[in-house]
Design an enzyme around this catalytic site. Sequence first.
Site, PDB file in Angstrom:
ATOM      1  N   LYS A  90       0.856  -1.193   0.000  1.00 52.06           N
ATOM      2  CA  LYS A  90       0.000   0.000   0.000  1.00 52.06           C
ATOM      3  C   LYS A  90       0.884   1.231   0.000  1.00 52.06           C
ATOM      4  CE  LYS A  90      -3.878   2.231   0.391  1.00 52.06           C
ATOM      5  NZ  LYS A  90      -3.475   2.946  -0.848  1.00 52.06           N
ATOM      6  N   GLN A 111       7.378   3.854   3.723  1.00 50.10           N
ATOM      7  CA  GLN A 111       5.963   3.480   3.771  1.00 50.10           C
ATOM      8  C   GLN A 111       5.706   2.266   4.668  1.00 50.10           C
ATOM      9  OE1 GLN A 111       3.900   5.413   1.394  1.00 50.10           O
ATOM     10  NE2 GLN A 111       2.255   4.780   2.750  1.00 50.10           N
ATOM     11  N   LYS A 114       5.607   3.563   8.207  1.00 46.21           N
ATOM     12  CA  LYS A 114       4.426   4.416   8.387  1.00 46.21           C
ATOM     13  C   LYS A 114       3.174   3.556   8.514  1.00 46.21           C
ATOM     14  CE  LYS A 114       4.431   7.449   5.315  1.00 46.21           C
ATOM     15  NZ  LYS A 114       4.403   8.592   4.440  1.00 46.21           N
ATOM     16  N   LYS A 126       5.357   1.598  -3.146  1.00 47.70           N
ATOM     17  CA  LYS A 126       5.339   2.948  -3.723  1.00 47.70           C
ATOM     18  C   LYS A 126       5.583   2.807  -5.217  1.00 47.70           C
ATOM     19  CE  LYS A 126       4.881   7.271  -2.490  1.00 47.70           C
ATOM     20  NZ  LYS A 126       4.098   7.883  -1.408  1.00 47.70           N
ATOM     21  N   GLY A 165      -2.608   8.286  -4.464  1.00 49.19           N
ATOM     22  CA  GLY A 165      -1.942   9.458  -5.009  1.00 49.19           C
ATOM     23  C   GLY A 165      -0.665   9.813  -4.256  1.00 49.19           C
ATOM     24  N   ASP A 166       0.069  10.734  -4.809  1.00 46.57           N
ATOM     25  CA  ASP A 166       1.256  11.341  -4.174  1.00 46.57           C
ATOM     26  C   ASP A 166       1.523  12.588  -5.020  1.00 46.57           C
ATOM     27  OD1 ASP A 166       3.533  10.719  -2.084  1.00 46.57           O
ATOM     28  OD2 ASP A 166       4.608  11.358  -3.858  1.00 46.57           O
ATOM     29  N   THR A 210      -4.230  13.678   5.006  1.00 39.97           N
ATOM     30  CA  THR A 210      -2.797  13.778   5.338  1.00 39.97           C
ATOM     31  C   THR A 210      -2.525  15.092   6.077  1.00 39.97           C
ATOM     32  OG1 THR A 210      -2.337  12.495   3.364  1.00 39.97           O
ATOM     33  CG2 THR A 210      -0.454  13.526   4.434  1.00 39.97           C
ATOM     34  N   SER A 381      -6.799   5.987   3.679  1.00 37.78           N
ATOM     35  CA  SER A 381      -6.899   5.110   2.511  1.00 37.78           C
ATOM     36  C   SER A 381      -7.348   3.714   2.951  1.00 37.78           C
ATOM     37  CB  SER A 381      -5.548   4.999   1.802  1.00 37.78           C
ATOM     38  OG  SER A 381      -5.348   6.079   0.927  1.00 37.78           O
TER      39      SER A 381
HETATM   40  P1  NDP Z   1       1.066  17.626  -4.605  1.00 39.67           P
HETATM   41  O1  NDP Z   1       1.518  17.247  -5.970  1.00 39.67           O
HETATM   42  O2  NDP Z   1      -0.372  17.842  -4.364  1.00 39.67           O
HETATM   43  O3  NDP Z   1       1.835  18.950  -4.128  1.00 39.67           O
HETATM   44  C1  NDP Z   1       3.222  18.988  -4.068  1.00 39.67           C
HETATM   45  C2  NDP Z   1       3.642  20.398  -3.685  1.00 39.67           C
HETATM   46  O4  NDP Z   1       5.040  20.379  -3.414  1.00 39.67           O
HETATM   47  C3  NDP Z   1       3.433  21.402  -4.787  1.00 39.67           C
HETATM   48  O5  NDP Z   1       3.189  22.665  -4.242  1.00 39.67           O
HETATM   49  C4  NDP Z   1       4.770  21.363  -5.522  1.00 39.67           C
HETATM   50  O6  NDP Z   1       5.073  22.551  -6.227  1.00 39.67           O
HETATM   51  C5  NDP Z   1       5.742  21.184  -4.386  1.00 39.67           C
HETATM   52  N1  NDP Z   1       6.928  20.451  -4.858  1.00 39.67           N
HETATM   53  C6  NDP Z   1       6.949  19.228  -5.448  1.00 39.67           C
HETATM   54  N2  NDP Z   1       8.204  18.882  -5.782  1.00 39.67           N
HETATM   55  C7  NDP Z   1       8.967  19.910  -5.403  1.00 39.67           C
HETATM   56  C8  NDP Z   1      10.369  20.159  -5.478  1.00 39.67           C
HETATM   57  N3  NDP Z   1      11.218  19.260  -6.035  1.00 39.67           N
HETATM   58  N4  NDP Z   1      10.823  21.319  -4.956  1.00 39.67           N
HETATM   59  C9  NDP Z   1       9.979  22.225  -4.396  1.00 39.67           C
HETATM   60  N5  NDP Z   1       8.643  22.038  -4.313  1.00 39.67           N
HETATM   61  C10 NDP Z   1       8.155  20.910  -4.804  1.00 39.67           C
HETATM   62  O7  NDP Z   1       1.661  16.499  -3.647  1.00 39.67           O
HETATM   63  P2  NDP Z   1       1.207  16.104  -2.164  1.00 39.67           P
HETATM   64  O8  NDP Z   1       0.766  17.312  -1.428  1.00 39.67           O
HETATM   65  O9  NDP Z   1       0.296  14.942  -2.290  1.00 39.67           O
HETATM   66  O10 NDP Z   1       2.563  15.540  -1.559  1.00 39.67           O
HETATM   67  C11 NDP Z   1       3.507  16.390  -0.891  1.00 39.67           C
HETATM   68  C12 NDP Z   1       4.418  15.548  -0.028  1.00 39.67           C
HETATM   69  O11 NDP Z   1       3.635  14.831   0.931  1.00 39.67           O
HETATM   70  C13 NDP Z   1       5.242  14.483  -0.745  1.00 39.67           C
HETATM   71  O12 NDP Z   1       6.476  14.321  -0.097  1.00 39.67           O
HETATM   72  C14 NDP Z   1       4.418  13.219  -0.557  1.00 39.67           C
HETATM   73  O13 NDP Z   1       5.212  12.051  -0.665  1.00 39.67           O
HETATM   74  C15 NDP Z   1       3.920  13.448   0.861  1.00 39.67           C
HETATM   75  N6  NDP Z   1       2.740  12.679   1.231  1.00 39.67           N
HETATM   76  C16 NDP Z   1       1.571  12.809   0.542  1.00 39.67           C
HETATM   77  C17 NDP Z   1       0.456  12.103   0.936  1.00 39.67           C
HETATM   78  C18 NDP Z   1      -0.872  12.297   0.302  1.00 39.67           C
HETATM   79  O14 NDP Z   1      -1.856  11.760   0.825  1.00 39.67           O
HETATM   80  N7  NDP Z   1      -0.992  13.021  -0.780  1.00 39.67           N
HETATM   81  C19 NDP Z   1       0.511  11.146   2.065  1.00 39.67           C
HETATM   82  C20 NDP Z   1       1.772  11.154   2.777  1.00 39.67           C
HETATM   83  C21 NDP Z   1       2.829  11.869   2.338  1.00 39.67           C
HETATM   84  P3  NDP Z   1       4.970  22.576  -7.841  1.00 39.67           P
HETATM   85  O15 NDP Z   1       3.517  22.526  -8.128  1.00 39.67           O
HETATM   86  O16 NDP Z   1       5.621  23.846  -8.215  1.00 39.67           O
HETATM   87  O17 NDP Z   1       5.706  21.353  -8.324  1.00 39.67           O
END
Ligand code: NDP
Length: 449
Positions: A90, A111, A114, A126, A165-166, A210, A381
């Site tokens: 997962k 993961q 977690k 993943k 998603g991620d 999250t 999830s």
């Molecule tokens: P989104 O795609 O919704 O948002 C990602 C955000 O981070 C955007 O604002 C993006 O900016 C920015 N970002 C991405 N890559 C970079 C980078 N290399 N440098 C600077 N900014 C960056 O993703 P999520 O919010 O879903 O995920 C964010 C984090 O949370 C990740 O690490 C993910 O693994 C973690 N996570 C997510 C979960 C979920 O349920 N969605 C669960 C647990 C962890 P831009 O649009 O400019 O790229």
Amino acid sequence: MNEYLNRVISQIETKNPNEPEYIQAVKEVLGTVKPLLEKHTEYEKLAILERITEPERIITFRVPWVNDKGEIIVNRGYRVQYSSLIGPYKGGLRFHPSVNQSIMKFLGFEQIFKNALTGLPIGGGKGGSDFDPKGKSDTEIMHFCQSFMTELYRHIGQDVDVPAGDIGVGAREVGYMFGQYKRIRNAYEGGVLTGKAISYGGSLARKEATGYGLIFYVREMLKAHQNSFEGKTVAISGSGNVAIYAAEKAMAHGAKVVAMSDSNGCIYDPKGIDLDLIKQIKEVERGRICEYLRKHYDAVYTEKTGADSPIWEIKVDIALPCATQNEVSLNSAKSLVANGVIAIGEGANMPCTQEATDFFLENGILVAPAKAANAGGVATSAIEMSQNSMRYYYTFEEVEAKLERIMINIFNSCKENAEKYGCAGNYVAGANLAAFSKLAEAMIAQGVV
Ligand code: NDP
């Protein structure tokens, strides 16, 4: 026992060259489990460290698709099926040009810990692709998702492996992938993907989970140190799924969120961020954060020019990195501490470098580690999967209450394990110790498989 640990770390470095993120994640965990190894001397003979650091399976595949100009593009797809010890694999799918095997393995490794912390029956995995969704039309996104699933479908299933998603994968992408899976399989298997839209099997509160979960965890951590969100200033990096809902819940707890960012730069609005505008720009228009200034002329936009993110230069009480791995460097950590930060809550996976985490802990800053603090997404999830199996829906309030209970339990388990192994207040170690002991126990119970 130290010798065993050092030997395994050195083997991992040799066996996984060019995988710095994976080695970083493994070292971070193994660096904290020494007290467990001292207590359980049998772990060495049972090769627990070797087994826990080797994914069960890594799948890579070609993802060909045709863009709007009629050109053929080939991306690479991945699924790391890391561990099925405590349930079906997962973990989310990430679509971002930086995706490579090292990043997939580090995320899969994180993961499994977690998911163990949630207390729910889910293993760890993943996946993703080096596909860049930025600037792509809706049709291009759909074509890519369909091609990706045309290969991935043979490796997943609601009792086998359940992606979500991620970064770069939200409800739109999950919808296109689910549609293609259903078409190929000729069956409705609702629990094969999570993060679905509500209209066809998604869970209420999954989108928020999250970010909300992160705030519940940090709230418990602050409470344990006689503090709270009330009246605190907060900086949240990113403006995606995790960041937006962390901001929403932090505000509901009386905090003032003054800064958010995207990969181009950050905005600082000392009167408090207008979250409705952020949602409009990011969730509806899929635009850039600098557009915030179109309504709030007095806010400040700082472009990211160097390696360090400018958002960590802003003076705040609480910092919540919610964008990506290694976004808080040692330099950034030093700025945050010099500016009087009291707590860090990791919404993203491994957002602080090891040096940054060490610096925070050495300076008495509270750190809520990602594998515990952002576990609310995967926990919800799992609640989505159980609703799909029951063919039933919980209300938003029911799901949120379950999420809150899970986050409180996770925090308590990190706290108790930190105290039990002599590192009270260090929730980074507490999370690793709690999750590692559970996985080791399951591994021993299931024999050499
Ligand atoms: P989104 O795609 O919704 O948002 C990602 C955000 O981070 C955007 O604002 C993006 O900016 C920015 N970002 C991405 N890559 C970079 C980078 N290399 N440098 C600077 N900014 C960056 O993703 P999520 O919010 O879903 O995920 C964010 C984090 O949370 C990740 O690490 C993910 O693994 C973690 N996570 C997510 C979960 C979920 O349920 N969605 C669960 C647990 C962890 P831009 O649009 O400019 O790229």
